[in-house]
Enzyme design. Structure first.
Site, short mmCIF file in Angstrom:
data_model
loop_
_atom_site.label_atom_id
_atom_site.label_comp_id
_atom_site.label_asym_id
_atom_site.label_seq_id
_atom_site.Cartn_x
_atom_site.Cartn_y
_atom_site.Cartn_z
N LYS A 43 -3.75 43.19 -24.97
CA LYS A 43 -3.75 42.94 -25.72
C LYS A 43 -5.09 42.26 -26.06
O LYS A 43 -6.12 42.73 -27.20
CB LYS A 43 -2.91 42.60 -26.30
CG LYS A 43 -0.82 43.73 -26.64
CD LYS A 43 -0.48 43.31 -26.78
CE LYS A 43 0.50 43.97 -26.49
NZ LYS A 43 1.97 43.21 -26.79
N GLY A 44 -5.14 41.31 -25.20
CA GLY A 44 -6.09 40.05 -25.24
C GLY A 44 -7.41 40.11 -25.73
O GLY A 44 -8.22 39.46 -26.69
N GLU A 99 -12.79 41.47 -20.72
CA GLU A 99 -11.00 40.32 -21.48
C GLU A 99 -12.11 39.74 -21.57
O GLU A 99 -12.76 39.02 -22.17
CB GLU A 99 -11.55 39.87 -19.45
CG GLU A 99 -10.52 40.74 -18.51
CD GLU A 99 -9.10 39.74 -18.99
OE1 GLU A 99 -8.75 39.68 -20.40
OE2 GLU A 99 -8.07 39.97 -18.18
N ASP A 100 -10.12 39.04 -22.17
CA ASP A 100 -10.61 37.44 -22.53
C ASP A 100 -11.01 36.14 -22.76
O ASP A 100 -11.26 35.03 -22.92
CB ASP A 100 -9.48 37.56 -23.73
CG ASP A 100 -8.00 37.33 -23.28
OD1 ASP A 100 -8.35 37.84 -21.84
OD2 ASP A 100 -6.66 37.71 -23.50
N ASP A 103 -9.05 33.80 -14.86
CA ASP A 103 -8.10 32.12 -14.21
C ASP A 103 -8.12 32.42 -13.07
O ASP A 103 -8.75 32.24 -12.35
CB ASP A 103 -6.83 32.74 -15.24
CG ASP A 103 -6.06 31.47 -14.98
OD1 ASP A 103 -6.73 29.73 -14.42
OD2 ASP A 103 -5.17 31.13 -15.69
N LYS A 131 -12.44 29.85 -17.01
CA LYS A 131 -11.36 28.77 -16.34
C LYS A 131 -12.24 28.78 -14.37
O LYS A 131 -10.37 29.33 -13.91
CB LYS A 131 -10.42 29.64 -16.20
CG LYS A 131 -9.62 28.56 -17.75
CD LYS A 131 -7.98 27.99 -17.99
CE LYS A 131 -7.69 29.22 -18.54
NZ LYS A 131 -6.10 29.41 -18.50
N PHE A 152 -4.41 25.43 -20.30
CA PHE A 152 -3.51 26.64 -21.77
C PHE A 152 -4.02 26.67 -22.82
O PHE A 152 -4.12 25.92 -24.03
CB PHE A 152 -2.49 26.76 -21.27
CG PHE A 152 -1.74 27.89 -21.94
CD1 PHE A 152 -2.09 29.02 -20.66
CD2 PHE A 152 -1.36 28.45 -23.60
CE1 PHE A 152 -1.46 30.68 -21.28
CE2 PHE A 152 -0.90 29.43 -23.38
CZ PHE A 152 -0.70 30.91 -22.38
N ASP A 159 -2.90 34.92 -26.43
CA ASP A 159 -1.41 34.41 -26.71
C ASP A 159 -0.89 33.39 -26.28
O ASP A 159 -1.30 33.19 -25.24
CB ASP A 159 -0.34 36.03 -26.53
CG ASP A 159 -0.32 36.28 -25.37
OD1 ASP A 159 -0.81 36.30 -25.17
OD2 ASP A 159 1.48 35.88 -25.02
N ARG A 165 -2.35 35.12 -32.10
CA ARG A 165 -3.60 35.99 -31.30
C ARG A 165 -5.00 36.49 -32.00
O ARG A 165 -5.55 36.74 -32.28
CB ARG A 165 -3.22 37.39 -31.03
CG ARG A 165 -2.19 37.56 -29.12
CD ARG A 165 -2.47 39.37 -29.11
NE ARG A 165 -1.25 40.01 -28.06
CZ ARG A 165 -1.13 39.27 -26.99
NH1 ARG A 165 -2.48 39.18 -25.99
NH2 ARG A 165 -0.53 39.74 -26.17
P1 IMP Z 1 -5.86 35.71 -14.26
O1 IMP Z 1 -5.17 37.17 -13.63
O2 IMP Z 1 -5.01 34.46 -13.73
O3 IMP Z 1 -7.22 35.79 -14.44
O4 IMP Z 1 -5.38 35.97 -15.91
C1 IMP Z 1 -5.92 36.83 -16.39
C2 IMP Z 1 -4.77 36.81 -18.50
O5 IMP Z 1 -3.74 35.62 -18.22
C3 IMP Z 1 -5.81 36.43 -19.04
O6 IMP Z 1 -5.98 38.64 -19.37
C4 IMP Z 1 -4.71 36.72 -20.49
O7 IMP Z 1 -3.68 37.44 -20.60
C5 IMP Z 1 -3.83 34.99 -19.66
N1 IMP Z 1 -4.64 34.06 -19.18
C6 IMP Z 1 -4.85 33.36 -18.83
N2 IMP Z 1 -5.29 32.05 -18.85
C7 IMP Z 1 -4.53 31.62 -20.66
C8 IMP Z 1 -5.05 30.95 -20.98
O8 IMP Z 1 -5.24 30.00 -20.96
N3 IMP Z 1 -3.63 31.77 -22.70
C9 IMP Z 1 -3.43 32.80 -22.59
N4 IMP Z 1 -3.80 33.73 -22.38
C10 IMP Z 1 -4.22 33.11 -21.13
#
Ligand code: IMP
Length: 180
Positions: A43-44, A99-100, A103, A131, A152, A159, A165
């Site tokens: 939902k981000g 994407e929001d 990471d 990140k 974070f 969220d 959000r």
């Molecule tokens: P990844 O798969 O680790 O790249 O993470 C991507 C998803 O993890 C994002 O779409 C977010 O939903 C969540 N996410 C990653 N870092 C954060 C953060 O700092 N705050 C909140 N959600 C995060």
């Protein structure tokens, strides 16, 4: 009320709008003569997607997909689960995933592989936040709003346990919130 839980603002609403304008302009230029489909990851993505599309001057479609990687906490589990699949085919389409935040890169690479497997002509990624220190998968999104440290963050779609959000900016939560 919500702002009482925020330690400090990392990316302000004004900065986010500036970012959306810059990336929208770039996408408009790069996709001239094409009709891309923007796929937002729920939902981000919602607030950023809504702002970004205002600045894209193309015949583009908007689709949504539900993917879960974090399960209510602050660390990635590495499990990518599709909770809402696409209603359309991506075969022969130029796809831009929205994407929001990226990471570890696990969520986006999981979806990227799936869309390529389904026959998308091209797949690029636009993310509000990056990140890079958290990266586990080799991935550099083509369109990055801004790079942030390995902290974070919440707000503007992001969220903590489904809350925050709706904050109009991206900020860091106070430590005491995690202890509640
Ligand atoms: P990844 O798969 O680790 O790249 O993470 C991507 C998803 O993890 C994002 O779409 C977010 O939903 C969540 N996410 C990653 N870092 C954060 C953060 O700092 N705050 C909140 N959600 C995060």
């Amino acid at each position: 009320m919500l702002e009482n839980d925020i330690e400090r603002i990392l990316v302000s609403e004004t900065e986010i709008i500036k970012i959306a304008k810059r990336l929208g302009k770039q996408i408009t230029k790069d996709y001239q003569g094409k009709k891309p489909v923007l796929i937002g990851l729920l939902k981000g993505c919602l607030p950023f997607l809504a702002e970004l599309i205002k600045h894209i001057d193309l015949y583009c479609e908007i689709e949504l997909m539900g993917v879960q990687s974090y399960h209510g906490g602050t660390e990635s589990t590495g499990n990518v689960k599709i909770t809402k699949d696409l209603d359309v085919s991506v075969e022969g389409r130029d796809v831009i995933m929205v994407e929001d935040i990226v990471d570890t890169g696990r969520t986006i690479t999981g979806v990227l592989d799936l869309l390529k497997y389904r026959g998308a002509t091209s797949v690029e990624v636009v993310t509000l936040l990056d990140k890079p220190e958290g990266r586990v998968k080799v991935l550099t999104p083509k369109y990055i709003g801004t790079t942030i440290p390995k902290e974070f963050v919440v707000g503007y779609g992001l969220d903590y346990q489904e809350f925050y959000r709706n904050l109009p900016y991206v900020g860091i939560l106070k430590q005491q919130v995690y202890k509640k």
